[in-house]
Design a protein around this motif. Structure first.
Motif, PDB file in Angstrom:
ATOM      1  N   SER A  36       0.842  -1.198   0.000  1.00 26.28           N
ATOM      2  CA  SER A  36       0.000   0.000   0.000  1.00 26.28           C
ATOM      3  C   SER A  36       0.876   1.246   0.000  1.00 26.28           C
ATOM      4  N   SER A  37       0.305   2.362  -0.428  1.00 29.58           N
ATOM      5  CA  SER A  37       1.052   3.623  -0.449  1.00 29.58           C
ATOM      6  C   SER A  37       1.523   3.991   0.951  1.00 29.58           C
ATOM      7  N   GLU A  38       0.651   3.755   1.941  1.00 28.07           N
ATOM      8  CA  GLU A  38       0.998   4.104   3.322  1.00 28.07           C
ATOM      9  C   GLU A  38       2.204   3.307   3.810  1.00 28.07           C
ATOM     10  N   SER A  39       2.203   2.011   3.515  1.00 25.31           N
ATOM     11  CA  SER A  39       3.308   1.164   3.984  1.00 25.31           C
ATOM     12  C   SER A  39       4.620   1.551   3.305  1.00 25.31           C
ATOM     13  N   LEU A  40       4.556   1.880   2.021  1.00 22.37           N
ATOM     14  CA  LEU A  40       5.767   2.232   1.277  1.00 22.37           C
ATOM     15  C   LEU A  40       6.339   3.567   1.754  1.00 22.37           C
ATOM     16  N   ILE A  41       5.465   4.545   1.989  1.00 18.69           N
ATOM     17  CA  ILE A  41       5.919   5.859   2.460  1.00 18.69           C
ATOM     18  C   ILE A  41       6.555   5.730   3.846  1.00 18.69           C
ATOM     19  N   SER A  42       5.913   4.977   4.712  1.00 20.21           N
ATOM     20  CA  SER A  42       6.434   4.803   6.072  1.00 20.21           C
ATOM     21  C   SER A  42       7.764   4.049   6.061  1.00 20.21           C
ATOM     22  N   TYR A  43       7.837   3.024   5.224  1.00 22.78           N
ATOM     23  CA  TYR A  43       9.068   2.232   5.168  1.00 22.78           C
ATOM     24  C   TYR A  43      10.219   3.059   4.601  1.00 22.78           C
ATOM     25  N   ARG A  44       9.905   3.872   3.603  1.00 23.84           N
ATOM     26  CA  ARG A  44      10.942   4.734   3.021  1.00 23.84           C
ATOM     27  C   ARG A  44      11.505   5.687   4.070  1.00 23.84           C
TER      28      ARG A  44
ATOM     29  N   VAL B 215      10.914  -3.419  -8.153  1.00 26.33           N
ATOM     30  CA  VAL B 215      11.015  -4.386  -9.244  1.00 26.33           C
ATOM     31  C   VAL B 215      10.142  -5.606  -8.968  1.00 26.33           C
ATOM     32  N   PHE B 216      10.007  -5.972  -7.695  1.00 28.22           N
ATOM     33  CA  PHE B 216       9.162  -7.110  -7.334  1.00 28.22           C
ATOM     34  C   PHE B 216       7.688  -6.776  -7.571  1.00 28.22           C
ATOM     35  N   MET B 217       7.306  -5.538  -7.251  1.00 30.96           N
ATOM     36  CA  MET B 217       5.929  -5.098  -7.491  1.00 30.96           C
ATOM     37  C   MET B 217       5.605  -5.096  -8.983  1.00 30.96           C
ATOM     38  N   ARG B 218       6.555  -4.671  -9.791  1.00 29.10           N
ATOM     39  CA  ARG B 218       6.345  -4.662 -11.241  1.00 29.10           C
ATOM     40  C   ARG B 218       6.062  -6.072 -11.753  1.00 29.10           C
ATOM     41  N   THR B 219       6.912  -7.012 -11.328  1.00 30.91           N
ATOM     42  CA  THR B 219       6.764  -8.391 -11.792  1.00 30.91           C
ATOM     43  C   THR B 219       5.458  -8.987 -11.288  1.00 30.91           C
ATOM     44  N   TRP B 220       5.139  -8.722 -10.033  1.00 30.64           N
ATOM     45  CA  TRP B 220       3.893  -9.219  -9.432  1.00 30.64           C
ATOM     46  C   TRP B 220       2.695  -8.766 -10.276  1.00 30.64           C
ATOM     47  N   THR B 221       2.684  -7.493 -10.635  1.00 30.01           N
ATOM     48  CA  THR B 221       1.584  -6.940 -11.432  1.00 30.01           C
ATOM     49  C   THR B 221       1.583  -7.512 -12.846  1.00 30.01           C
ATOM     50  N   ALA B 222       2.769  -7.602 -13.456  1.00 35.59           N
ATOM     51  CA  ALA B 222       2.870  -8.100 -14.828  1.00 35.59           C
ATOM     52  C   ALA B 222       2.389  -9.543 -14.944  1.00 35.59           C
ATOM     53  N   LEU B 223       2.580 -10.330 -13.886  1.00 32.82           N
ATOM     54  CA  LEU B 223       2.145 -11.729 -13.906  1.00 32.82           C
ATOM     55  C   LEU B 223       0.650 -11.870 -13.638  1.00 32.82           C
ATOM     56  N   GLY B 224       0.017 -10.771 -13.254  1.00 31.77           N
ATOM     57  CA  GLY B 224      -1.432 -10.782 -13.083  1.00 31.77           C
ATOM     58  C   GLY B 224      -1.933 -11.225 -11.731  1.00 31.77           C
ATOM     59  N   TYR B 225      -1.049 -11.341 -10.755  1.00 32.63           N
ATOM     60  CA  TYR B 225      -1.509 -11.735  -9.421  1.00 32.63           C
ATOM     61  C   TYR B 225      -2.095 -10.525  -8.707  1.00 32.63           C
TER      62      TYR B 225
ATOM     63  N   ILE C 256       5.403   4.586  -6.555  1.00 35.63           N
ATOM     64  CA  ILE C 256       6.798   4.174  -6.365  1.00 35.63           C
ATOM     65  C   ILE C 256       7.585   4.261  -7.673  1.00 35.63           C
ATOM     66  N   GLU C 257       6.890   4.161  -8.810  1.00 31.16           N
ATOM     67  CA  GLU C 257       7.562   4.304 -10.100  1.00 31.16           C
ATOM     68  C   GLU C 257       8.093   5.728 -10.287  1.00 31.16           C
ATOM     69  N   LYS C 258       7.449   6.688  -9.631  1.00 29.41           N
ATOM     70  CA  LYS C 258       7.859   8.089  -9.773  1.00 29.41           C
ATOM     71  C   LYS C 258       8.975   8.472  -8.807  1.00 29.41           C
ATOM     72  N   TRP C 259       9.230   7.623  -7.832  1.00 23.71           N
ATOM     73  CA  TRP C 259      10.262   7.947  -6.848  1.00 23.71           C
ATOM     74  C   TRP C 259      11.656   7.860  -7.462  1.00 23.71           C
ATOM     75  N   LYS C 260      12.496   8.785  -7.074  1.00 21.48           N
ATOM     76  CA  LYS C 260      13.897   8.740  -7.475  1.00 21.48           C
ATOM     77  C   LYS C 260      14.677   8.073  -6.347  1.00 21.48           C
ATOM     78  N   ILE C 261      15.083   6.846  -6.599  1.00 23.74           N
ATOM     79  CA  ILE C 261      15.746   6.051  -5.563  1.00 23.74           C
ATOM     80  C   ILE C 261      17.238   5.987  -5.856  1.00 23.74           C
ATOM     81  N   LYS C 262      18.032   6.381  -4.891  1.00 22.15           N
ATOM     82  CA  LYS C 262      19.484   6.357  -5.058  1.00 22.15           C
ATOM     83  C   LYS C 262      19.994   4.922  -5.025  1.00 22.15           C
ATOM     84  N   GLY C 263      21.102   4.691  -5.719  1.00 22.72           N
ATOM     85  CA  GLY C 263      21.734   3.378  -5.665  1.00 22.72           C
ATOM     86  C   GLY C 263      22.453   3.190  -4.341  1.00 22.72           C
ATOM     87  N   ASN C 264      22.743   1.935  -4.014  1.00 20.16           N
ATOM     88  CA  ASN C 264      23.478   1.690  -2.774  1.00 20.16           C
ATOM     89  C   ASN C 264      24.902   2.206  -2.892  1.00 20.16           C
ATOM     90  N   GLU C 265      25.490   2.544  -1.771  1.00 18.48           N
ATOM     91  CA  GLU C 265      26.841   3.109  -1.760  1.00 18.48           C
ATOM     92  C   GLU C 265      27.830   2.092  -2.299  1.00 18.48           C
TER      93      GLU C 265
END
Length: 506
Positions: free
Chosen positions: A94-102, A117-127, A138-147
């Motif tokens: 959910s949006s709430e869980s993702l915002i809080s976790y971020r 990437v897991f959410m994308r695949t989950w949706t693409a597979l139709g589940y 989350i697709e619009k978020w700019k996420i930095k790479g790991n150090e």
């Protein structure tokens, strides 16, 4: 338990799959083994997300386990698990869980990339289970790479690149340990491959005898590539040129493997089978009742990658090379040798493309770390600096004796070691030695320097030679080749002065 809504009845659910490394996995099982090295427990999250969501989760995860490397699939599960633990009481994805976790991740928000990437695949597979608005967000978020490259950037003495002095000590002590029977052939091969090629453990343990190649007068190891996300095991290779000494060592290992398999097999093997034998086998996995050819097709008879790590821990304790930076035994692992190779190439002026190719990287995202953080070699080592560093480095491996009569083989005039300034000590070895005396002697465990030997003369000559090479070539890498030797001679000088001081006090 995580709350969610959805209906799985219309979806086709697989019962099993074949991992990319050829391991059959039952999706509903508690334990998934994806390769000889990688296994984990999907059941760890069952209580967190419930049975219905758990079915979808496993189906999506199975896609990655089937099409990507075993290590990537396990890491994906590892990175998702903290989010699932955080989301207890929330609706999954959910949006709430993702915002809080971020917000809870802070600078570690790179972990959100795995969730996305897991959410994308989950949706693409139709589940069912991924709210469209949450995925859009989350697709619009700019996420930095790991150090990347912290150990390299910081030149960490515990986990970063090794210095030339440390590397020299490691290689020479491993060779000496092997010659004396303290380090096994197999373990010596691991250590020398790591130090000379910087390859990953998974590449080393995937080697077969046929990967040792000698076209003409050159020697190569045809390493299977690793971290190729959608490539099968041993499906792509990268040749690495090696020196003759390493080639001879690996040929000895190949011969030992052949003999071991023939002993287990009960008769001589055909050449085709010999070439397919793993260079570092897990011989205990061999089933004499089954077809050897079939067993050689996968990774079943190859050593675990973790074995390389375990061996290097053991080698560290056996050789006990002390770092001149910390005064403690140098920590050894495969990554440090990779960092060292990349760092040395950058120091020699090589660019990102050359470094990436040498380290067998598929892109340049990590190679830039080496180019941007080029460590300096100590430009000048004078007598004072050498004497100060010597006790830390402990490069001298021999035993100081009061005079020739106290030395092992002291009654044998042929054991004397001479320098331009006179005799410096005695060699305690009874075997043949082709090393250049007295230069090579100060780092040898058989060397017994005399208390009144002209060690300061040797030290001053070495420092003058270093300065001369630097002045004539301008190349610090070449000029510093004897730095560990300088520290060893300095250590002898320091010990002699201390012993003379103690004698004077008495």
């Amino acid at each position: 338990m995580i709350v969610n809504n959805g209906d799985l009845s219309s979806r086709y659910l697989r019962t099993d799959f074949l991992s990319r490394d050829g391991y059959e996995v039952v999706i509903s099982s508690d334990h998934w083994r994806l390769s000889k090295d990688i296994a984990f427990y999907p059941s760890d999250i069952d209580e967190l997300i419930g049975s219905e969501l758990g079915v979808s989760f496993r189906q999506v995860l199975a896609v990655y386990a089937e099409t990507c490397s075993a290590n990537y699939a396990k890491n994906l599960f590892t990175w998702l698990k903290p989010y699932l633990e955080f989301c207890v009481g929330f609706e999954l994805f959910s949006s709430e869980s993702l915002i809080s976790y971020r917000a809870s991740l802070g600078k570690n928000d790179w972990m959100l990339s795995s969730i996305r990437v897991f959410m994308r695949t989950w949706t693409a597979l139709g589940y069912p289970g991924v709210p469209p608005q949450a995925l859009s967000m989350i697709e619009k978020w700019k996420i930095k790479g790991n150090e990347k490259g912290y150990a390299v950037q910081s030149m960490c003495p515990e986990s970063g690149p090794l210095t030339d002095i440390e590397m020299d000590g490691i290689v020479s002590n491993v060779i000496e340990g092997f010659a004396e029977g303290r380090i096994k052939l197999r373990d010596t091969c691991y250590a020398m491959i790591l130090s000379m090629t910087g390859r990953r453990p998974i590449q080393i343990t995937a080697l077969k005898i046929k990967d040792l190649i000698k076209p003409g007068q050159k020697y190569y190891v045809n390493f299977p590539r690793a971290k190729q996300r959608h490539a099968d095991w041993r499906s792509s290779f990268s040749k690495f040129e090696i020196v003759e000494d390493l080639w001879v060592l690996l040929q000895s290992q190949a011969e030992a493997v052949r003999l071991a398999f023939e002993d287990a097999y009960g008769k001589a093997l055909e050449r085709d089978l010999i070439l397919e034998l793993p260079l570092f086998p897990a011989l205990g996995n061999y089933d004499p009742k089954g077809s050897l050819k079939d067993q050689l097709d996968g990774d079943f008879l190859h050593a675990r990658s973790q074995e390389v790590t375990e061996v290097m821990r053991s080698v560290k304790e056996i050789i006990g090379v002390v770092s001149e930076r910390t005064g403690a035994v140098t920590h050894l692992n495969a990554y440090r040798f990779r960092y060292t190779l990349g760092t040395n190439l950058a120091r020699e002026g090589k660019g990102e493309y050359v470094i990436a190719e040498a380290l067998d990287h598929s892109d340049l995202q990590n190679a830039g770390v080496y180019v941007k953080n080029i460590p300096d070699i100590v430009e000048r080592i004078d007598k004072a600096v050498a004497l100060q560093l010597a006790p830390l480095a402990q490069a001298f491996q021999g035993v100081l004796v009061v005079n020739e009569s106290k030395a092992r083989r002291g009654d044998d005039r042929s054991s004397r070691i001479c320098s331009a300034g006179g005799n410096v000590g005695t060699c305690g070895s009874y075997g043949f030695c082709g090393a250049l005396a007295p230069i090579a002697c100060y780092t040898c465990s058989h060397f017994q320097p005399w208390l009144d030997g002209p060690h300061e003369f040797v030290l001053e000559e070495l420092i003058a030679e270093r300065d001369g090479v630097l002045a004539s070539t301008g190349d610090l890498k070449i000029a510093s080749v004897n730095d560990r030797l300088i520290l060893a001679v300095s250590d002898v000088v320091t010990r002699c002065n201390a012993m003379k001081g103690d004698s004077a006090d008495e």
